[in-house]
Design an enzyme around this catalytic site. Structure first.
Site, short mmCIF file in Angstrom:
data_model
loop_
_atom_site.label_atom_id
_atom_site.label_comp_id
_atom_site.label_asym_id
_atom_site.label_seq_id
_atom_site.Cartn_x
_atom_site.Cartn_y
_atom_site.Cartn_z
N THR A 12 23.89 10.57 30.61
CA THR A 12 25.35 10.64 30.93
C THR A 12 25.85 11.89 31.33
OG1 THR A 12 26.44 10.71 28.77
CG2 THR A 12 26.30 8.48 29.58
N GLY A 13 25.16 13.00 31.10
CA GLY A 13 25.70 14.34 31.55
C GLY A 13 25.19 14.59 32.80
N SER A 40 28.52 6.06 23.71
CA SER A 40 28.15 5.50 25.11
C SER A 40 27.37 4.33 24.93
CB SER A 40 27.41 6.41 26.19
OG SER A 40 28.38 7.33 26.28
N CYS A 157 16.88 27.78 34.38
CA CYS A 157 17.11 27.76 35.80
C CYS A 157 17.42 29.04 36.21
CB CYS A 157 18.44 27.00 36.11
SG CYS A 157 19.92 27.29 34.92
N GLN A 184 25.34 32.93 38.99
CA GLN A 184 24.99 31.53 38.80
C GLN A 184 26.02 30.61 38.94
OE1 GLN A 184 21.87 33.13 35.30
NE2 GLN A 184 23.05 31.39 35.10
N HIS A 251 21.51 29.35 42.29
CA HIS A 251 21.45 30.61 41.51
C HIS A 251 20.86 31.56 42.60
CE1 HIS A 251 22.99 28.76 38.25
NE2 HIS A 251 21.81 28.80 37.30
N ASN A 336 19.75 25.08 41.20
CA ASN A 336 19.60 25.23 39.85
C ASN A 336 19.75 23.81 39.15
OD1 ASN A 336 22.44 25.50 40.90
ND2 ASN A 336 22.98 24.99 38.79
#
Length: 361
Positions: A12-13, A40, A157, A184, A251, A336
């Site tokens: 979900t992120g 969730s 990243c 960034q 980035h 990134n």
């Protein structure tokens, strides 16, 4: 082909959503499980996300009605898939425990998280650079007592905007010192401008832990597998300053470099243009055909212009000029959340499958 069954832990992120967009029509992988926190779990994915879908593309129809599993129910998730991607937002110790639990359940873990990056027998891979580090997996499996379960991670990243450019130069000319400043994007913090209005018209000259990661992680990437662990390299010396800038994605790094043996400018450009690695040789689905895109015109590589080259999986370099304190300076740009996060993890998974480290259950 018989597709690999894949789970996404932390679905979900923002990075989990990016995984979904990359895997929805993947030629090798099929999403079988979407897992997240207990809040969730039990809801169809579209309901669990609600208004929090932040990708520029629509949510794929194929995932909308997948009922979200509880990421903590390791046995249930692991039994349904050949391997999982992990991109959870938890405390570091909890992430380490969760990833190890999946590995011990004989489910390989390809992690976007930082928790296991410095576990000595966990490979931290930029596929074009240190694919040979995958050999340490056999030692890790002996420690874990597993037959097929293991953890492999992608690097931070931030380092993917400059390490891919430094690495081939080091191999050929010897990099002695590097000073790096990274600029960034806010998506690196899992944010959008709507959710982080303080970033509009602002630069924040601090990202917790990022300077240290940017200095130390390259040395593990440069390291060698010895006695069942990865021993980080002693050089080059890297110092870094990382700042957050009001950019959605991408980035940018300004890198100053000093060599053991100073090359000519054209030698650097040719080294970049000719550099490729295992993903290109194996023609992996997410491998950019040209890993390093070289720019000689002024003002490039600009973040917005170059971050999506080759599906966001290429790294752009340019602005090469001699420097008054170091030998040269240059600019690098990478996307990134694609090359630097979910895309890099998908490419790592493709490499692991192609090299026989992941099989079908």
């Amino acid at each position: 082909m018989n597709k690999y069954k894949v789970g996404i832990i932390g679905a979900t992120g923002m990075v989990g959503q990016r995984f979904i967009t990359l895997l929805a029509e993947h030629p090798w992988f099929e999403i079988r499980v979407l897992a997240a926190s207990g809040r969730s779990a039990g809801k169809p994915y579209a309901e669990a996300i609600g208004s929090r879908w932040v990708m520029k593309t629509e949510m794929p129809e194929a995932v909308k009605n997948i009922v979200v599993s509880d990421a903590a129910d390791v046995a249930a998730v692991a039994s349904q898939v050949d391997f999982v991607f992990c991109a959870v937002n938890m405390e570091k110790d909890a992430i380490k425990a969760l990833e190890e639990a999946y590995a011990k359940a004989e489910c390989p873990v390809i992690s976007n998280n930082s928790a296991n990056r410095f576990t000595p027998d966990v490979p931290m891979i930029i596929p074009e650079i240190n694919a040979d580090h995958l050999a340490v997996i056999e030692s890790q499996k002996k420690r874990l007592g597993t037959k097929r379960g293991f953890i492999a991670v992608k690097s931070n990243c931030s380092i993917q905007s400059y390490v891919p450019a430094l690495y081939p130069l080091d191999k050929k000319f010897g990099v002695k010192d590097a000073l790096v400043c990274t600029y960034q994007a806010i998506s690196g913090a899992g944010k959008t401008f709507e959710r982080w209005p303080e970033m509009v018209d602002n630069v924040i000259p601090y990202i917790g832990g990022e300077d240290e990661k940017s200095e130390k992680e390259p040395l593990k990437v440069w390291g060698k597998v010895e006695d069942g662990v990865i021993k980080p390299a002693d050089a080059p010396n890297i110092t870094a300053q990382c700042v957050r800038v009001p950019v959605s994605d991408g980035h940018l790094a300004v890198c100053f470099v000093r060599f053991e043996k100073k090359p000519a400018r054209e030698e650097i450009l040719e080294t970049w243009r000719s550099f490729s690695g295992e993903p290109q040789a194996l023609e992996l689905p997410h491998a950019p055909k040209q890993f390093l895109h070289v720019f000689e015109e002024a003002g490039q590589p600009a973040t917005k212009d170059t971050r999506t080259l080759e599906g966001g999986m290429a790294v752009s370099v340019g602005g090469l000029k001699e420097d008054s304190q170091y030998d040269y300076r240059f600019i690098g740009v990478s996307h990134n959340t694609l090359r630097g996060a979910a895309g890099g993890a998908v490419l790592l998974a493709e490499l692991l499958c192609a090299k026989g480290y992941i099989d079908h259950r």
